[in-house]
Design a protein around this motif. Structure first.
Motif, mmCIF file in Angstrom:
data_model
loop_
_atom_site.group_PDB
_atom_site.id
_atom_site.type_symbol
_atom_site.label_atom_id
_atom_site.label_comp_id
_atom_site.label_asym_id
_atom_site.label_seq_id
_atom_site.Cartn_x
_atom_site.Cartn_y
_atom_site.Cartn_z
ATOM 1 N N GLY A 180 -0.149 13.004 -1.191
ATOM 2 C CA GLY A 180 0.046 12.779 -2.613
ATOM 3 C C GLY A 180 1.308 12.030 -2.978
ATOM 4 O O GLY A 180 1.611 11.857 -4.166
ATOM 5 N N LYS A 181 2.030 11.581 -1.979
ATOM 6 C CA LYS A 181 3.286 10.852 -2.215
ATOM 7 C C LYS A 181 3.211 9.459 -1.622
ATOM 8 O O LYS A 181 2.390 9.176 -0.751
ATOM 9 C CB LYS A 181 4.469 11.599 -1.588
ATOM 10 N N GLY A 182 4.118 8.582 -2.080
ATOM 11 C CA GLY A 182 4.210 7.267 -1.470
ATOM 12 C C GLY A 182 5.002 7.339 -0.173
ATOM 13 O O GLY A 182 5.759 8.281 0.057
ATOM 14 N N PRO A 183 4.844 6.352 0.690
ATOM 15 C CA PRO A 183 5.621 6.328 1.941
ATOM 16 C C PRO A 183 7.111 6.217 1.634
ATOM 17 O O PRO A 183 7.515 5.448 0.754
ATOM 18 C CB PRO A 183 5.115 5.076 2.655
ATOM 19 N N LEU A 198 -0.378 1.197 -4.345
ATOM 20 C CA LEU A 198 1.061 1.406 -4.224
ATOM 21 C C LEU A 198 1.831 0.147 -4.575
ATOM 22 O O LEU A 198 1.535 -0.938 -4.067
ATOM 23 C CB LEU A 198 1.419 1.809 -2.786
ATOM 24 N N GLN A 255 5.190 9.889 5.130
ATOM 25 C CA GLN A 255 4.393 10.071 3.923
ATOM 26 C C GLN A 255 3.823 11.475 3.868
ATOM 27 O O GLN A 255 3.090 11.890 4.768
ATOM 28 C CB GLN A 255 3.261 9.040 3.851
ATOM 29 N N ARG A 270 -3.422 7.083 -7.787
ATOM 30 C CA ARG A 270 -4.656 7.508 -7.113
ATOM 31 C C ARG A 270 -5.829 7.273 -8.051
ATOM 32 O O ARG A 270 -5.923 7.895 -9.101
ATOM 33 C CB ARG A 270 -4.556 8.981 -6.721
ATOM 34 N N GLY A 294 6.585 3.030 -4.459
ATOM 35 C CA GLY A 294 6.399 3.989 -5.532
ATOM 36 C C GLY A 294 5.551 5.147 -5.034
ATOM 37 O O GLY A 294 5.118 5.185 -3.878
ATOM 38 N N GLU A 295 5.291 6.091 -5.934
ATOM 39 C CA GLU A 295 4.528 7.280 -5.554
ATOM 40 C C GLU A 295 3.030 7.006 -5.479
ATOM 41 O O GLU A 295 2.277 7.819 -4.981
ATOM 42 C CB GLU A 295 4.787 8.410 -6.557
#
Lengths: 111, 114
Positions: free
Chosen positions: A41-44, B92, A38, B110, B106-107
């Motif tokens: 700011g990103k998903g795993p 998520l 990860q 937040r 997914g991204e």
């Protein structure tokens, strides 16, 4: 017990070094052990995964070592690069058990 | 693999309001899940989104606070209700593929609650 214990919490290596991240589990029903990477700011993102019928799996510079009797598995990153700096999570799942994630390891690779 | 689109990607909300997060997958998947990741922490499963029926919640999470819908195999929503600053987190969406049973994320969305 459904915990997956991950260590170390953080790790700093020089470029070209081989960081090793370890995970241990207790539930013998687990039969799938993925690693996720990860970036902030990103998903795993799924990196590599192993099942207990093999002791090692390699994909590019990433290797999982699996010790079924010890109920441990580890991630090795060969020839690490600054771009590998990220947080790594191990996980385990199997049977009726959903994914259980480790606490994460923050890796920094120095240029 | 699966391509997962989540929106909004981030939002700032006022205390007491609610926010709905959407998750769209590009292919049919077996399972859809919602996770929470608090800053610098690991991933905690909120619930499994079941198609056409009520979601299955993990211990510590309740439907009144986190209502979830999954009207079809490729879409789900998570609502964070009556938000407080403690709800500030990354939410998520994840899916388990039909093919290999792998879990993809997914991204994330937040969320900051003031």
């Amino acid at each position: 017990q459904q915990q997956v214990k991950q260590s170390p919490q953080s790790l700093i290596v020089q470029k070209g070094g081989i960081p090793i991240i370890n995970c241990a589990y207790e539930n013998t029903a687990f039969d799938y052990f993925p690693w996720y990477q990860q970036f902030p700011g990103k998903g795993p993102a799924l990196l590599i995964a192993i099942r207990p019928d093999v002791s090692e799996k390699k994909e590019g510079r990433f290797t999982i070592s699996f010790n079924k009797s010890a109920k441990q598995f580890s991630l090795h990153i060969m020839d690490s690069q600054p771009g590998d700096s990220a947080t790594y999570f191990c996980a385990a799942s199997g049977g009726t058990y959903k994914y259980i994630f480790g606490t994460g390891t923050r890796l920094k690779v120095l240029a | 693999s699966a391509v997962i689109s989540q929106k909004p990607s981030r939002d700032i909300c006022q205390r007491g309001t609610s926010l709905t997060i959407q998750c769209q997958v590009d292919s049919q998947v077996t399972m859809m899940f919602w996770y929470r990741q608090q800053p610098g922490q690991s991933l905690t499963l909120i619930a499994t989104a079941n198609q056409g029926s009520e979601a299955t919640y993990e211990s510590g999470f309740v439907i009144d606070k986190f209502p979830i819908s999954r009207p079809n195999l490729t879409f789900s929503t998570l609502t964070v209700s009556n938000m407080s600053p403690e709800d500030s987190s990354i939410y998520l969406c994840s899916v388990e593929t039909l093919a290999g049973g792998e879990l993809f994320f997914g991204e994330g969305s937040r969320l900051t609650v003031l």
